[in-house]
Motif scaffolding. Structure first.
Motif, mmCIF file in Angstrom:
data_model
loop_
_atom_site.group_PDB
_atom_site.id
_atom_site.type_symbol
_atom_site.label_atom_id
_atom_site.label_comp_id
_atom_site.label_asym_id
_atom_site.label_seq_id
_atom_site.Cartn_x
_atom_site.Cartn_y
_atom_site.Cartn_z
ATOM 1 N N VAL A 104 0.918 -1.104 0.142
ATOM 2 C CA VAL A 104 0.044 0.034 0.121
ATOM 3 C C VAL A 104 0.710 1.156 -0.183
ATOM 4 O O VAL A 104 1.744 1.292 0.717
ATOM 5 N N ALA A 106 -0.642 4.396 -0.544
ATOM 6 C CA ALA A 106 -1.212 5.716 0.310
ATOM 7 C C ALA A 106 -1.294 5.594 1.522
ATOM 8 O O ALA A 106 -1.027 4.627 2.344
ATOM 9 N N ARG A 108 -3.365 6.131 3.851
ATOM 10 C CA ARG A 108 -4.529 5.377 4.376
ATOM 11 C C ARG A 108 -5.275 5.009 3.267
ATOM 12 O O ARG A 108 -5.374 5.710 2.445
ATOM 13 N N THR A 109 -5.845 3.745 3.464
ATOM 14 C CA THR A 109 -7.098 3.272 2.142
ATOM 15 C C THR A 109 -7.829 2.201 2.948
ATOM 16 O O THR A 109 -7.749 1.996 3.979
ATOM 17 N N THR A 121 -17.082 -1.129 3.660
ATOM 18 C CA THR A 121 -15.518 -1.288 3.724
ATOM 19 C C THR A 121 -15.403 -2.375 4.821
ATOM 20 O O THR A 121 -16.198 -2.689 5.599
ATOM 21 N N ALA A 124 -9.408 -0.780 7.148
ATOM 22 C CA ALA A 124 -8.470 0.325 6.665
ATOM 23 C C ALA A 124 -7.007 -0.251 6.770
ATOM 24 O O ALA A 124 -6.844 -0.995 7.700
ATOM 25 N N TYR A 144 -9.848 -1.534 -9.472
ATOM 26 C CA TYR A 144 -9.458 -2.625 -8.442
ATOM 27 C C TYR A 144 -8.686 -3.582 -8.354
ATOM 28 O O TYR A 144 -8.706 -4.328 -9.382
ATOM 29 N N ILE A 153 -9.332 -3.506 -3.255
ATOM 30 C CA ILE A 153 -8.773 -2.393 -2.894
ATOM 31 C C ILE A 153 -8.594 -1.400 -4.113
ATOM 32 O O ILE A 153 -8.488 -2.032 -5.264
ATOM 33 N N ILE A 154 -8.462 -0.077 -4.031
ATOM 34 C CA ILE A 154 -8.232 0.536 -5.025
ATOM 35 C C ILE A 154 -6.777 0.498 -5.691
ATOM 36 O O ILE A 154 -5.845 0.706 -4.979
ATOM 37 N N HIS A 157 -3.768 3.021 -5.159
ATOM 38 C CA HIS A 157 -3.256 2.972 -3.885
ATOM 39 C C HIS A 157 -2.178 2.060 -3.559
ATOM 40 O O HIS A 157 -1.780 2.114 -2.286
ATOM 41 N N CYS A 158 -2.019 1.324 -4.495
ATOM 42 C CA CYS A 158 -0.849 0.163 -4.299
ATOM 43 C C CYS A 158 0.393 0.418 -5.446
ATOM 44 O O CYS A 158 0.225 0.934 -6.276
#
Length: 284
Positions: A104, A106, A108-109, A121, A124, A144, A153-154, A157-158
């Motif tokens: 990850v 970001a 936070r995601t 969700t 987190a 995703y 997960i987006i 963001h990874c």
């Protein structure tokens, strides 16, 4: 026995010690430990197996450890990344080391129950969490990554595991601005001064010791106040800050209780009444 090794980086008790300390410390038994995997987003690591004991540091989802002992709901572990030793609840350890494909990026995601931001969700995650991606899906133009059980997960963001974000760890540290200060914290949910240095460097493929005193002794080379530039570190007793440029620093601090930006000379003046002048400057 006098002159015992630093207990933060060396696992030993009277009844048990890690094998490499045989002949260095006295213990009834010596073990090499068994591999384990952190299976929760963030877990606090403590010096003693007690919830009342303060946090030394945190371990992140997907990080590997060596488990030296389990008893009474606690696991005594040594982190593979920085060698830190302590206790975590045993539920935070998985005995199976899986192949983790992504990290990850970001601060936070979220993980969603399905690949759609309108769905609930599940949990987190923090920057530095490692995950296993098994497929991908596009929903209304958003990409995703699919995880086990159909969770998602987006994707942006990874990043692929082992692929550093950039060579500039300061830009990573700046992404944590206004993140709450947390003693022992090492994640996007809460972080301390040395944790900010270590996690930001880790995301650029660099390693750093965990605690301020360790960083002040062995991270990079010593420089003078007049040589400071972007990326250099300023140390006080028990505190470290990252230079954003030659006049401004970033640090997780107890004054604002967050990661904040502050003028170097302003910080020196403000901190001086309690912790005196900086103890040193280093270029990592």
């Amino acid at each position: 026995m006098s002159d015992l090794p630093d207990r933060r980086l060396n696992a030993y008790r009277t009844d048990l010690a890690e094998e490499r300390l045989r002949g260095v410390v006295e213990a009834s038994n010596y073990v090499s430990g068994s591999p384990g995997l952190i299976c929760v987003p963030v877990v606090q690591l403590r010096a003693r197996p007690e919830l009342e004991c303060g946090t030394d540091t945190e371990l992140l989802l997907g990080e590997t450890v060596h488990v030296l002992d389990t008893s009474g709901g606690w696991a005594w572990v040594k982190a593979d990344f920085d060698g830190y030793v302590g206790y975590v609840p045993d539920y935070a350890i998985s005995p199976v080391v899986r192949s983790l494909t992504h990290i990850v990026t970001a601060p936070r995601t979220f993980v969603y129950s399905e690949p759609d931001l309108r769905f609930p969700t599940v949990q987190a995650l923090s920057m530095g969490n490692r995950i296993a991606v098994i497929d991908e899906r596009d929903t209304r133009g958003t990409r995703y990554f699919l995880l086990e059980g159909g969770q998602a997960i987006i994707a942006n963001h990874c990043a692929e595991a082992g692929a550093p974000l950039s060579g500039d760890y300061v830009s990573i540290a700046a992404r944590f601005l206004e993140t709450p200060y947390l003693w022992g914290g090492r994640s996007g949910f809460g972080i301390d001064c040395s944790g900010l240095v270590q996690l930001s460097m880790m995301m650029t493929g660099r390693s750093a010791p965990r605690d301020t005193d360790m960083q002040a002794k062995g991270l990079g080379t010593e420089i003078s106040h007049d040589d400071l530039r972007r990326g250099d570190l300023v140390f006080w007793k028990g505190h470290v800050a990252i230079m954003e440029d030659d006049k401004t620093l970033l640090h997780a601090n107890g004054h604002t209780m967050s990661v904040s930006r502050e003028g170097l000379e302003d910080a020196i003046k403000r901190i001086g009444w309690l912790y005196d002048q900086p103890t040193g400057y280093r270029r990592p």
